[in-house]
Design an enzyme around this catalytic site. Structure first.
Site, mmCIF file in Angstrom:
data_model
loop_
_atom_site.group_PDB
_atom_site.id
_atom_site.type_symbol
_atom_site.label_atom_id
_atom_site.label_comp_id
_atom_site.label_asym_id
_atom_site.label_seq_id
_atom_site.Cartn_x
_atom_site.Cartn_y
_atom_site.Cartn_z
ATOM 1 N N HIS A 1 0.701 -1.156 -0.019
ATOM 2 C CA HIS A 1 0.308 -0.216 0.296
ATOM 3 C C HIS A 1 1.113 1.160 -0.198
ATOM 4 C CE1 HIS A 1 0.213 -0.413 4.774
ATOM 5 N NE2 HIS A 1 0.097 1.605 3.827
ATOM 6 N N ASP B 1 0.298 -7.234 1.323
ATOM 7 C CA ASP B 1 0.160 -5.611 1.270
ATOM 8 C C ASP B 1 1.766 -5.856 1.496
ATOM 9 O OD1 ASP B 1 -0.336 -3.555 1.332
ATOM 10 O OD2 ASP B 1 -0.217 -3.626 3.829
ATOM 11 N N GLY C 1 3.744 6.914 7.791
ATOM 12 C CA GLY C 1 4.886 6.740 7.819
ATOM 13 C C GLY C 1 5.296 5.943 8.166
ATOM 14 N N ASN C 2 5.159 4.967 8.904
ATOM 15 C CA ASN C 2 5.998 4.054 9.757
ATOM 16 C C ASN C 2 6.075 2.712 8.654
ATOM 17 O OD1 ASN C 2 6.119 4.985 12.726
ATOM 18 N ND2 ASN C 2 7.971 4.151 12.594
ATOM 19 N N SER C 3 4.752 2.174 8.048
ATOM 20 C CA SER C 3 4.834 1.904 7.747
ATOM 21 C C SER C 3 5.573 0.957 5.932
ATOM 22 C CB SER C 3 3.266 1.762 6.045
ATOM 23 O OG SER C 3 2.358 1.582 6.190
ATOM 24 N N LEU D 1 -6.363 -24.658 -3.220
ATOM 25 C CA LEU D 1 -6.616 -25.847 -3.928
ATOM 26 C C LEU D 1 -8.925 -25.490 -4.813
ATOM 27 C CD1 LEU D 1 -7.726 -28.024 -0.844
ATOM 28 C CD2 LEU D 1 -5.846 -27.953 -2.518
#
Length: 377
Positions: free
Chosen positions: A118, A148, A220-222, A277
């Site tokens: 993201h 992600d 901003g830490n992502s 599956l």
């Protein structure tokens, strides 16, 4: 006999005295994985996580993205089809640049950077800034929206790659540090503990197995690093629970082990490859358990079977209850998906199925999960 007892008693007394002196004067000599290492400062010994931060921080980068957005010059009507038509008219929209920021982690010395999908999704330009001041334009190697995660590549020399916790020995209560670029203020380190492991059902990703931490994680830490007290990467900071947009002490990180596995697959194949599956599992609710005359809600019920998929070819039907996979009980639908994901296409699995009051044992050839398609905006 009495002489031996006196020798034993004296030995224990001496050992206890030594332990007392060491714990008082040199506590850093005692084993303890989460005790901050001792640092000499102005002739005094203080507790500090500075060595761990100094080891890991150079590997954490700031990620800046820019994408071109067509902004309507007048408000759009609510009809989506009419919106699409109007956006295509010349002069109705104006192209502008939209920027965002996040973090990333250098995971290999040859320039591979791990971040969140993201953070870089739909970006036209991705810029990476290192702690030593160097900057580079990054190339997107591949992304995995279902977890992600995304992998970038930068062409710079002497890159400081972070160390992984190969043993994946993280425990609830362990001290962890989050490093990233919150709100664009610059690289920042926050400290907390592991609040929980294996968090899922958060509705964030398709595949969820999060580390929960109270280390402050903000916008901003992502994509930044969650490290242990030895400076090793234990997770990729991904999301927070917040009603205000800021940290409330509930943050989530993707464990380093699965992240490293997806990293290798994206580098090798261009995308993550997961076992599949061709069926849609659903949790067994108490109402479903009563309807199927089951004693518990453990397992997963088949809600849909894809035509010509591996499950359909093996005879799986809608309404079947999946009880075990390769001899191990299936807890719920998340458990089934997470256990299937690392399996290679072409491998065989044994399923125990409950159908119409009797148990069936089936063998299924695992397929390759198709690429997830995102709806067009």
């Amino acid at each position: 006999m009495r002489r031996l007892w006196l020798i034993f008693a004296q030995t224990v007394t001496v050992c206890l005295a030594v332990l007392f002196l060491v714990s008082t004067l040199r506590p850093q000599w005692l084993p303890g994985r989460d005790r901050p290492p001792a640092v000499e400062a102005a002739g005094q010994t203080i507790a500090s996580y500075a060595p761990a931060v100094a080891k890991a921080a150079p590997s954490v980068v700031n990620v800046y993205t820019r994408k071109h957005v067509d902004v309507p010059l007048v408000p759009l009507p609510p009809d989506p089809q009419l919106q699409q038509f109007l956006r295509g008219l010349p002069g109705f929209t104006q192209r502008r640049d939209s920027t965002s920021l996040g973090s990333g982690v250098i995971v290999r010395q040859d320039g591979y950077v791990l971040t969140n999908n993201h953070v870089i999704e739909s970006a036209d330009v991705i810029e990476v800034s290192l702690r030593d001041g160097r900057q580079a334009t990054a190339r997107l190697v591949g992304a995995d929206p279902e977890s992600d995660l995304a992998v970038l590549k930068i062409d710079l020399d002497k890159l400081p790659a972070i160390d992984f916790d190969a043993e994946q020995s993280l425990r609830v209560g362990d001290v962890v540090l989050a490093i990233g670029n919150p709100f664009g203020v610059g690289q920042t380190t926050t400290q907390g503990i592991v609040s929980a492991l294996g968090r899922n059902r958060l509705g964030i990703n398709t595949y969820e197995d999060f580390i929960q931490t109270d280390a402050a994680i903000n916008p901003g830490n992502s994509g930044g690093a969650l490290i242990d007290t030895q400076g090793r990467l234990v997770g990729i900071n991904t999301a927070i629970y917040s009603e205000t947009g800021g940290s409330l002490g509930i943050g989530f990180a993707i464990p380093a082990g699965p992240a490293h596995h997806i990293l290798d697959q994206i580098i090798e194949h261009g995308r993550a490859q997961r076992g599949w599956l061709g069926l849609e599992p659903q949790d067994i609710t108490p109402d479903l358990a009563r309807a199927f005359h089951l004693q518990s809600t453990r397992g997963a019920v088949v809600a849909r079977v894809l035509k010509r998929g591996p499950a359909a070819q093996a005879g799986i039907q809608v309404g079947d209850i999946l009880l075990s996979l390769n001899g191990q009980a299936v807890r719920d639908s998340f458990d089934l998906l997470n256990r299937l994901a690392p399996m290679k296409a072409g491998s065989k699995v044994r399923l125990e199925v409950w159908r119409n009051g009797r148990t069936l044992k089936l063998e299924i050839t695992v397929g390759l999960r198709p690429v997830a398609r995102r709806p067009d905006n």
